[in-house]
Design a protein around this motif. Structure first.
Motif, PDB file in Angstrom:
ATOM      1  N   PRO A 114      44.339 -39.425  -4.997  1.00  8.70           N
ATOM      2  CA  PRO A 114      43.754 -37.830  -4.788  1.00  8.70           C
ATOM      3  C   PRO A 114      42.506 -37.922  -4.168  1.00  8.70           C
ATOM      4  O   PRO A 114      41.984 -38.776  -4.215  1.00  8.70           O
ATOM      5  N   ILE A 115      42.505 -36.775  -3.964  1.00  9.55           N
ATOM      6  CA  ILE A 115      41.250 -35.832  -3.302  1.00  9.55           C
ATOM      7  C   ILE A 115      40.560 -35.025  -4.789  1.00  9.55           C
ATOM      8  O   ILE A 115      40.758 -34.392  -4.815  1.00  9.55           O
ATOM      9  N   PHE A 116      39.603 -35.508  -5.131  1.00 12.90           N
ATOM     10  CA  PHE A 116      38.753 -34.632  -5.916  1.00 12.90           C
ATOM     11  C   PHE A 116      37.997 -33.841  -5.283  1.00 12.90           C
ATOM     12  O   PHE A 116      36.606 -33.843  -4.140  1.00 12.90           O
ATOM     13  N   LEU A 117      38.183 -32.282  -5.029  1.00 11.85           N
ATOM     14  CA  LEU A 117      37.728 -31.413  -4.326  1.00 11.85           C
ATOM     15  C   LEU A 117      36.183 -30.835  -5.075  1.00 11.85           C
ATOM     16  O   LEU A 117      36.913 -30.179  -5.915  1.00 11.85           O
ATOM     17  N   SER A 118      35.236 -31.039  -4.910  1.00 12.01           N
ATOM     18  CA  SER A 118      33.687 -30.176  -5.263  1.00 12.01           C
ATOM     19  C   SER A 118      33.538 -28.790  -4.539  1.00 12.01           C
ATOM     20  O   SER A 118      33.244 -28.874  -3.064  1.00 12.01           O
ATOM     21  N   ILE A 119      33.206 -27.426  -5.188  1.00 18.35           N
ATOM     22  CA  ILE A 119      32.787 -26.658  -4.187  1.00 18.35           C
ATOM     23  C   ILE A 119      31.284 -26.258  -4.363  1.00 18.35           C
ATOM     24  O   ILE A 119      31.949 -25.632  -6.101  1.00 18.35           O
ATOM     25  N   GLY A 120      30.284 -25.975  -4.302  1.00 18.22           N
ATOM     26  CA  GLY A 120      29.376 -24.654  -4.525  1.00 18.22           C
ATOM     27  C   GLY A 120      28.319 -24.957  -3.572  1.00 18.22           C
ATOM     28  O   GLY A 120      28.614 -23.718  -2.724  1.00 18.22           O
ATOM     29  N   TYR A 121      27.624 -24.248  -3.447  1.00 17.77           N
ATOM     30  CA  TYR A 121      26.536 -23.682  -3.190  1.00 17.77           C
ATOM     31  C   TYR A 121      25.032 -23.934  -3.881  1.00 17.77           C
ATOM     32  O   TYR A 121      24.405 -23.980  -4.707  1.00 17.77           O
ATOM     33  N   SER A 122      24.127 -23.979  -2.988  1.00 15.44           N
ATOM     34  CA  SER A 122      22.783 -24.567  -3.416  1.00 15.44           C
ATOM     35  C   SER A 122      21.884 -24.184  -4.241  1.00 15.44           C
ATOM     36  O   SER A 122      21.032 -24.987  -5.051  1.00 15.44           O
ATOM     37  N   THR A 123      22.327 -22.934  -4.509  1.00 12.43           N
ATOM     38  CA  THR A 123      21.483 -22.270  -5.410  1.00 12.43           C
ATOM     39  C   THR A 123      22.284 -21.650  -6.548  1.00 12.43           C
ATOM     40  O   THR A 123      22.089 -20.735  -7.917  1.00 12.43           O
ATOM     41  N   CYS A 124      23.635 -22.290  -7.046  1.00 14.97           N
ATOM     42  CA  CYS A 124      24.521 -22.287  -7.670  1.00 14.97           C
ATOM     43  C   CYS A 124      23.777 -23.373  -9.490  1.00 14.97           C
ATOM     44  O   CYS A 124      23.546 -24.289  -9.102  1.00 14.97           O
ATOM     45  N   HIS A 125      23.028 -22.449 -10.292  1.00 12.03           N
ATOM     46  CA  HIS A 125      22.729 -22.885 -11.681  1.00 12.03           C
ATOM     47  C   HIS A 125      23.442 -24.046 -12.025  1.00 12.03           C
ATOM     48  O   HIS A 125      23.331 -25.107 -12.657  1.00 12.03           O
ATOM     49  N   TRP A 126      25.405 -23.694 -12.100  1.00 11.16           N
ATOM     50  CA  TRP A 126      25.787 -24.490 -12.915  1.00 11.16           C
ATOM     51  C   TRP A 126      26.203 -25.432 -11.917  1.00 11.16           C
ATOM     52  O   TRP A 126      26.855 -26.967 -12.129  1.00 11.16           O
ATOM     53  N   CYS A 127      25.609 -25.510 -10.783  1.00  9.58           N
ATOM     54  CA  CYS A 127      26.148 -26.166  -9.878  1.00  9.58           C
ATOM     55  C   CYS A 127      25.396 -27.284 -10.294  1.00  9.58           C
ATOM     56  O   CYS A 127      25.519 -28.865 -10.191  1.00  9.58           O
ATOM     57  N   HIS A 128      24.215 -27.204 -10.546  1.00 12.13           N
ATOM     58  CA  HIS A 128      23.256 -28.315  -9.944  1.00 12.13           C
ATOM     59  C   HIS A 128      23.306 -28.882 -11.489  1.00 12.13           C
ATOM     60  O   HIS A 128      23.403 -30.192 -11.745  1.00 12.13           O
TER      61      HIS A 128
END
Length: 823
Positions: A114-128
């Motif tokens: 299966p594929i694990f796909l993670s999507i976010g953006y550089s200034t996203c607090h919860w991504c960090h």
């Protein structure tokens, strides 16, 4: 159909969603790339990664705590080859990340994973947060690498892919946010999805999905197929085509005003977002119909946001949203798109009300962008982070002692009182600066002239900015996105005209030139992103729409035809590559992608920004008024009709599309308009004369070879030119009109000379205010403005060249009067 109905196989997985939160130089042959649980990279790839790492420069600081004794990263994955700041942030995770592309999907097929796909953006607090907790954890990385093919996507580069998988998240969990965490089959169909997971729960989830992949594959595949079908249906935005009448504007206006928080401003409950498309729609309706409720809702909301902590009281500019209903505590990241649309709203609100506070906020926000978000080449950067020094918001907050250390005693005392800075603070022991009361009220309470107070506040802001510059800055995302730059160019061009500020026009032209030089491909198509001298990612429909809209704004401000021709060229590509000939409207992305997407979304409703379809409608409407090409109006009408059923049900979600539709049907709002298929341009300006009297100056410019009939044409079959005031739109009354002088010309289709106006034609309309009309307060900042802040003129005319005459037209000009009326 709810996509999760009856899916017993995943019932145990859904129990885990309750814990989701958020929105929430080396030598080339010595780089270490072996990731826990992953196969060793081939020699050629290892060399590519080493060269890319070396190319980051001597001052490069790897974003990881996995370092050797000399400070070199222990892990380097394929993301080091990318040009997205967000992907580069994850280039040294122990996770064996891939960027979105055919290589990852082919590996998933070959290895049956299966594929694990993670999507976010550089200034996203919860991504960090999820990166620190999970993607930097070697045990979790080993689990991911052994059992999944892991893909990272920057949602700002690929909003079309983000739209597809966010729709799946919302269908499964009835909420969304970033980071987005999705699990897919090897053909890209999602079977489970969520947002942020704490590390313990994420670890449990991974084990359970591994078990389900082994033992219940058929059920997972069935889930994936059903969910993919639901995503396709949801993102296609299909419905019965519906023609829209005036009632759709009434319905949208009523709906938005009803959702207005009459106590605290804004729309809806916490967390509170600015809802710029709705604000711009409200302001457009003030122009169009003088609606007092629309003006009150917009003015109140704009005032509340600008006085709150969501606005950077020191540096200018807005944070992305407020976590509370009072606009006090923001999510501290700053996005370019918020600066673009909010400064546009404040500029427009100032035009309509004459409120100097709105002008002040607009200028401070635009100046922030020019000072801190502009590249040396003229393009605009994307965002700044919420975090610095490992904490959210620390860059922006203050204590009383910090203010006393930074400022002279008198200034420190004012800053502490004005911005309500308390010893205990209002945010984790520190204070977010905010204005508890309007500046005018503060000045009155302290018996100070407002101008004197503003001068001192500006001096304090400048001093605090210098002190704050010494702090560790939040990360800045330096990528230059075509669509977001288009938003900023449009605002700067319009603000330059509204505020009479040439600096803003120069910045707009500089950014537009940068994009045309760097993001235009040889085939006339665009790149979406530019970073570190490299342009990449084929542009999406919104890139063409937003940049074309920006070029129209530049044309309006400069009258330079090149911008109009460039807008025409971009719209032509947009119609060729993204138009849905079967159902109408525009797709977000191209028809062919590698790997293929499970859906081709349109997503016409507005979100944090106006949708690509909304901007397309407005841009097409603008071109239809400026160029003699009926296809623009036809495509705009077909787009609006394609989504008519959805708009009728949820009109408040289509504010900017309705703004564009209104412009298509009735012409632009405001003091500038076009007629005769662009051969006539008219602009009106209100002035207070030296003797105190009021006048409106109207200038109409006609292209060479074109004319309009005079006020007294010699031939009965031609319409006379008339300039009228609509007296039912406010207290303005015409006392006299100074009309232009006519000239006689010969034309091929008339035996006798015609009496016409040609070239530049000027009228002066002298006006007074009806004595019975009272001046009332309509803003939340105690600025007094007339009940009807707009005077409406109608120019009735018929345009001809020496071969033909066009049909008679009526051009409405809404003239802002608040700036010239004394309270």
């Amino acid at each position: 159909m709810h996509a999760t109905g009856g899916l017993r196989t995943l019932a145990f997985l859904f129990l885990l969603t309750a814990c989701q939160v958020g929105n929430a130089s080396q030598e080339p042959d010595t780089v270490s790339t072996d990731h826990p649980g992953a196969a060793s990279y081939a020699l050629e790839l290892r060399q590519q990664l080493a060269e890319a790492l070396s190319g980051q420069g001597a001052d490069y600081v790897p974003r990881t705590h996995h370092l050797d004794a000399e400070g070199r990263p222990l892990y380097t994955n394929r993301l080091i080859l990318e040009d997205s700041p967000y992907l580069l942030q994850h280039a040294h995770n122990p996770v064996d990340w891939y960027a979105w592309g055919p290589e990852a999907f082919e590996r998933a097929r070959q290895e049956d994973k299966p594929i694990f796909l993670s999507i976010g953006y550089s200034t996203c607090h919860w991504c960090h947060v999820m990166e620190r907790e999970s993607f930097e954890d070697e045990a979790i990385a080993r689990l991911l690498n052994e059992h999944f093919v892991c893909i990272k996507i920057d949602r700002e580069q690929r909003p079309d892919i983000d739209e597809i998988y966010m729709t799946a998240v919302q269908l499964l969990t009835e909420r969304g946010g970033w980071p987005m965490s999705s699990f897919l089959t090897s053909d890209g169909k999602p079977f489970f999805a969520g947002t942020y997971f704490p590390p313990d729960h994420f670890n449990q989830l991974l084990h359970r999905i591994v078990d389900a992949w082994r033992s219940e594959r058929g059920s997972l595949t069935d889930t994936a197929n059903r969910l993919a079908a639901a995503v396709q249906q949801a993102t296609a935005a299909r419905g019965a085509a519906k023609s829209l009448g005036d009632e759709i504007f009434d319905s949208a206006l009523q709906n938005i005003v009803q959702r207005h928080d009459t106590s605290l401003g804004g729309f809806g409950r916490a967390p509170k977002f600015p809802h710029e498309p709705e604000l711009l729609f409200l302001l457009s309706q003030v122009w169009r119909r003088g609606d007092a409720k629309a003006l009150q809702a917009a003015s109140h909301s704009l005032d509340a946001m600008a006085r709150g902590g969501m606005y950077d009281q020191v540096g200018g500019g807005f944070h992305r949203y407020s976590v509370d209903a009072q606009w006090l505590v923001p999510h501290f990241e700053k996005m370019l798109y918020n600066q673009a649309h909010l400064s546009r709203a404040y500029t427009t609100a100032h035009q309509l009300t004459g409120n100097p506070f709105f002008e002040r906020v607009a200028r401070q926000t635009l100046d922030y962008v020019l000072k801190e978000m502009t590249s040396p080449g003229g393009g605009f950067y994307s965002a700044t982070d919420a975090d610095s020094e490992g904490e959210e918001g620390v860059f922006f907050v203050w204590t009383p002692d910090q203010l006393r250390d930074a400022l002279p005693a008198e200034d420190a005392a004012l800053a502490i009182e004005l911005w309500s800075v308390q010893p205990g603070g209002n945010f984790e022991g520190h204070s977010i600066l905010f204005l508890e009361q309007p500046l005018e009220t503060f000045a009155e309470a302290h018996n100070r002239p407002l101008d004197e107070l503003l001068a001192q506040v500006d001096r304090i802001r400048a001093s605090l900015w210098q002190v704050r510059e010494q702090r560790e800055h939040p990360l800045r995302d330096d990528k230059i996105l075509t669509a977001w730059n288009g938003m900023m160019i449009t605002t700067l061009a319009q603000a330059s005209m509204a505020l009479d500020e040439p600096r803003y026009a120069a910045a707009a032209e500089g950014a537009a030139t940068f994009l045309w030089q760097h993001n235009l491909r040889d085939d006339g198509r665009l790149w979406r992103a530019h970073l570190d001298g490299r342009s990449s990612v084929p542009a999406l429909q919104e890139d063409y729409a937003y940049l074309a809209e920006a070029f129209v704004a530049l044309y309006d401000g400069s009258r330079e035809r090149i911008w109009l021709e460039r807008a025409r060229a971009l719209v032509q590509v947009m119609m060729e590559d993204f138009w849905d000939a079967a159902a109408g409207g525009f797709f977000m992305g191209p028809s062919l992608t590698d790997p293929p997407l499970i859906a081709r979304p349109k997503s016409p409703n507005d979100g944090a920004t106006p949708s690509g379809n909304s901007v397309a409608v407005r841009t097409l409407a603008q071109l239809s008024r400026r160029l003699e090409d009926p296809s623009y109006a036809q495509h705009a009408e077909a787009t609006a009709a394609a989504f008519g059923e959805q708009m009728a049900q949820f009109p408040h979600g289509y504010g900017y599309l309705l703004t564009g539709l209104d412009e298509l049907l009735r012409g632009a709002v405001g003091p500038l308009g076009y007629g005769a298929a662009g051969h006539l341009r008219a602009q009106a300006t209100a002035r207070r004369q030296d003797d105190g009297s009021l006048s409106i100056e109207v200038e109409a410019s006609l292209d060479d070879g074109w004319h309009i009939n005079s006020a007294s044409p010699r031939q009965d079959h031609f319409q006379a030119t008339r300039l009228l005031m609509l007296e039912d739109r406010g207290p303005w009354r015409v006392t006299s009109i100074d009309r232009p002088a006519a000239v006689d010309i010969d034309v091929a289709f008339e035996d006798q000379p015609m009496s016409v106006y040609s070239g530049t034609v000027d009228w002066q309309v002298n006006v007074r205010i009806e004595p019975q009309t009272t001046v009332t307060q309509t803003t939340a900042t105690q600025a007094t403005v007339p009940q009807a802040p707009v005077a409406v003129l109608e120019l009735h005319f018929q345009a001809c060249d020496d071969q033909r005459c066009l049909k008679p037209e009526v051009l409405a000009l809404e003239v802002p009067m608040a700036g010239v009326v004394k309270p």
